[in-house]
Design a protein around this motif. Sequence first.
Motif, PDB file in Angstrom:
ATOM      1  N   VAL A  50       1.320  16.826  -3.732  1.00 45.20           N
ATOM      2  CA  VAL A  50       2.489  17.345  -2.723  1.00 45.20           C
ATOM      3  C   VAL A  50       2.974  18.757  -3.242  1.00 45.20           C
ATOM      4  CG1 VAL A  50       4.684  16.858  -1.937  1.00 45.20           C
ATOM      5  CG2 VAL A  50       2.971  14.972  -1.731  1.00 45.20           C
ATOM      6  N   GLY A  51       3.203  18.373  -4.685  1.00 43.17           N
ATOM      7  CA  GLY A  51       3.768  19.801  -5.589  1.00 43.17           C
ATOM      8  C   GLY A  51       2.819  20.638  -5.407  1.00 43.17           C
TER       9      GLY A  51
ATOM     10  N   LEU B  45      -5.580   4.077   4.204  1.00 43.69           N
ATOM     11  CA  LEU B  45      -4.620   4.391   5.288  1.00 43.69           C
ATOM     12  C   LEU B  45      -3.358   4.741   4.912  1.00 43.69           C
ATOM     13  CD1 LEU B  45      -5.828   1.475   7.831  1.00 43.69           C
ATOM     14  CD2 LEU B  45      -6.467   3.853   7.881  1.00 43.69           C
ATOM     15  N   ALA B  46      -2.803   4.142   4.286  1.00 38.87           N
ATOM     16  CA  ALA B  46      -1.470   4.505   3.676  1.00 38.87           C
ATOM     17  C   ALA B  46      -1.267   5.944   3.043  1.00 38.87           C
ATOM     18  CB  ALA B  46      -0.883   3.486   2.549  1.00 38.87           C
ATOM     19  N   PHE B  47      -2.421   6.279   2.209  1.00 41.17           N
ATOM     20  CA  PHE B  47      -2.454   7.520   1.534  1.00 41.17           C
ATOM     21  C   PHE B  47      -2.328   8.714   2.749  1.00 41.17           C
ATOM     22  CE2 PHE B  47      -3.549  11.160  -1.058  1.00 41.17           C
ATOM     23  CZ  PHE B  47      -3.235  10.786  -2.082  1.00 41.17           C
ATOM     24  N   THR B  48      -3.207   8.151   3.671  1.00 40.37           N
ATOM     25  CA  THR B  48      -3.496   9.356   4.690  1.00 40.37           C
ATOM     26  C   THR B  48      -2.282   9.599   5.522  1.00 40.37           C
ATOM     27  OG1 THR B  48      -5.691   8.697   4.884  1.00 40.37           O
ATOM     28  CG2 THR B  48      -5.058   9.927   6.602  1.00 40.37           C
ATOM     29  N   SER B  49      -1.571   8.530   5.774  1.00 40.04           N
ATOM     30  CA  SER B  49      -0.488   8.437   6.818  1.00 40.04           C
ATOM     31  C   SER B  49       0.580   9.246   6.002  1.00 40.04           C
ATOM     32  CB  SER B  49       0.445   6.968   7.024  1.00 40.04           C
ATOM     33  OG  SER B  49      -0.422   6.117   7.061  1.00 40.04           O
TER      34      SER B  49
ATOM     35  N   SER C  76       2.827   6.767  -6.808  1.00 38.07           N
ATOM     36  CA  SER C  76       1.967   7.224  -7.686  1.00 38.07           C
ATOM     37  C   SER C  76       1.945   8.706  -7.929  1.00 38.07           C
ATOM     38  CB  SER C  76       0.450   7.220  -6.764  1.00 38.07           C
ATOM     39  OG  SER C  76      -0.195   8.375  -6.754  1.00 38.07           O
ATOM     40  N   PRO C  77       2.165   9.127  -9.411  1.00 36.27           N
ATOM     41  CA  PRO C  77       2.124  10.368  -9.709  1.00 36.27           C
ATOM     42  C   PRO C  77       1.104  11.558  -9.154  1.00 36.27           C
ATOM     43  CG  PRO C  77       1.714   9.170 -11.642  1.00 36.27           C
ATOM     44  CD  PRO C  77       1.794   8.018 -10.496  1.00 36.27           C
ATOM     45  N   THR C  78      -0.026  10.994  -8.823  1.00 36.83           N
ATOM     46  CA  THR C  78      -1.025  11.575  -8.264  1.00 36.83           C
ATOM     47  C   THR C  78      -0.644  12.505  -7.060  1.00 36.83           C
ATOM     48  OG1 THR C  78      -2.294   9.992  -9.345  1.00 36.83           O
ATOM     49  CG2 THR C  78      -3.695  11.864  -8.166  1.00 36.83           C
TER      50      THR C  78
ATOM     51  N   SER D 120       0.763  -1.203   0.242  1.00 33.71           N
ATOM     52  CA  SER D 120       0.085  -0.151   0.075  1.00 33.71           C
ATOM     53  C   SER D 120       0.880   1.292  -0.033  1.00 33.71           C
ATOM     54  CB  SER D 120      -0.931   0.138   1.319  1.00 33.71           C
ATOM     55  OG  SER D 120      -1.728  -1.202   1.194  1.00 33.71           O
ATOM     56  N   TYR D 121       1.563   1.202   0.779  1.00 33.46           N
ATOM     57  CA  TYR D 121       2.761   2.466   0.990  1.00 33.46           C
ATOM     58  C   TYR D 121       3.405   2.631  -0.258  1.00 33.46           C
ATOM     59  CZ  TYR D 121       2.086   3.655   5.874  1.00 33.46           C
ATOM     60  OH  TYR D 121       1.438   3.908   7.092  1.00 33.46           O
TER      61      TYR D 121
END
Lengths: 326, 299
Positions: B94-95, B268-272, B87-89, B80-81
């Motif tokens: 972040v950018g 969960l991984a995305f949120t972390s 993932s480019p998204t 997941s991480y």
Amino acid sequence: MTLTRTETVGSAVSAGPTPAGRSARPSRARRRKHLEIALFVGPATIVYVGFVLVPVVLAAVYSLYKWNGFGPLTDFNFPDNYIRALTDPVFVGAIGHNLFIVVLSLVIQGPVAIGLALLLNRRMRGRTLLRVVIFIPYVLSEVIAGLSWKLLLQPDGPFDAFLSAIGLGGMSKLWLADSDVVLWTMFWILTWKYIGFAIILFLAGLQGVPEELSEAAAIDGASWWQIQRHITIPLLGPTIRIWAFLSIIGSLQLFDMIWVVTGGGPAGATATMATYMVQFGFQRNQLGFGSAVAVILFIVSLIFALVYQRFVLRRDLAGSLTQGVG
Amino acid sequence: MTTPTIAAPTTAGQPEPSAGPVPGVRRGFDWGQPFVYLIALIIVGITIAPVAYIWIGGFRTTPQINADPSAWPDPWVLTSYASVITSPTFWLQVGNSTITALATTIGVVILGVMAAFVIARYEFKGRDAIYSMFTAGLLFPITVAILPLYLMLKNIGLLGTLAGVFVPQIAFALPTTIIILVPFLRAIPAELEDAAAIDGTSRFGFFWRILLPLSGPGLVTVGVLAFVGSWNAYLLPLLMLSDASTYTLPLGVQQFSTQYSQDTAAVLAFTSLAMLPAILFFTLAQRRIVGGLTGAVKG
């Protein structure tokens, strides 16, 4: 005081080298000063007026019309938008929810945060680490905090599992779907998110309380509680009052956390003035009505702010330290 | 009653800092200390548990989580991480967040320090009026202005762009910035300015070469506050950005969690990972943020 001094010295210096020869000099200096002022304060003023004051005024204007955001403002209907809002049970309920959060924050969050700050205000191992950890929820965005709690609180989710693990499984509820419970759930999430801010604020305020006073009181035989009650807490007064002010204003303008976790639901049970406004102004394109709601929100905050400043914060200007101790 | 009476002087009354490293060991056993540590531990637990759950949950798989929402990862899974990090998204968001937060910070610091400089150190008619105008801004939350702002940005073509987010953010951050900076700039001694004037430095030279370097800490404080505020902002991006390619991280997290609501582990991984920048940034700038808050309150 500083400014006047600087000013005289400044002009004396500029006049110094050329005693009487050029009488145009002072006015040129003044023009230069005015140009400097304009150049320095101008950009901030333009951005601020353009993107803060003008929109606020426009909101007041739009609130007088029935308008969907397209075409000219023609359908003047004051005070219909205001009457409609103030007679809509959902909006009145929303004001009630805002006030519920205001009161609970003052009555529960404040005392708990003060108590924890008093307890933690001592030399102990890991104090810096503790402060960092306490502050983490405050640094997270509302969206991330809200989504995390939404995941934790889903039916039969981790939080319910935790309750059964410690033998309180019977206490499980539909935390976010039961309209009797959900506002308390939201208050819990908000407390989790913001109490660290209050504790850090109070700890910072405690740094300003001189140790000599409590030492003197201890020598005179005062107990720990007496010292806190009669010396520390009164001296913390200004910090407490500022925190309460920030907390009230924040609770009245509450939007992000509610929108992320419940969207104002179920059936308006957690709607606040701000979620109500976004719902009507954006989702249903009723810009006139939405603006009226925004104006009401502003007026309610303004009344709170003015009353609070008049009756509570004023004390901080008039020697609260001596009053507090005496 | 008796225990605290004894405890208070030993803990509160230690003027000698050299005795610091061994707290609670001298003069018998202080029962106040374990109690305080217990309370501290409980607070840390309540604060950290939700965050830890999200982080650890990211190492599990969705079937694992569905079988038992609160178990330990067994086995630990990195997929997941890994899929979020590659993932480019995620990096696009972040950018976008970084650009928006940096632009807000730079804009508000430059405009704010210039205005605060004039308010703090010039004497002229209307100075108090300008100061009051900016301080009044504290009363206008972005919520009140958001509907007209939306229409304005649409008319000037900024709707849907990152500028449509950071320009209003600069405007709304100006009051706090100016309120923090004015007392800060006032506190710089007039003697310095006099000395600079005698040495032939212009007001602008004084601002640029003396005042700015001296007000570094104040600038960092307001900068950090503006950065964190912008990084976490939700309402403005939510209403101004409609195209997913312009989403900032908060919008991205929300979108991801609805889009992949079935894949809990991925959420969960995305949120972390989305939490990480704010926590890292905060840990680095911790003193500044806390200092800035207290400064703002006393200011």
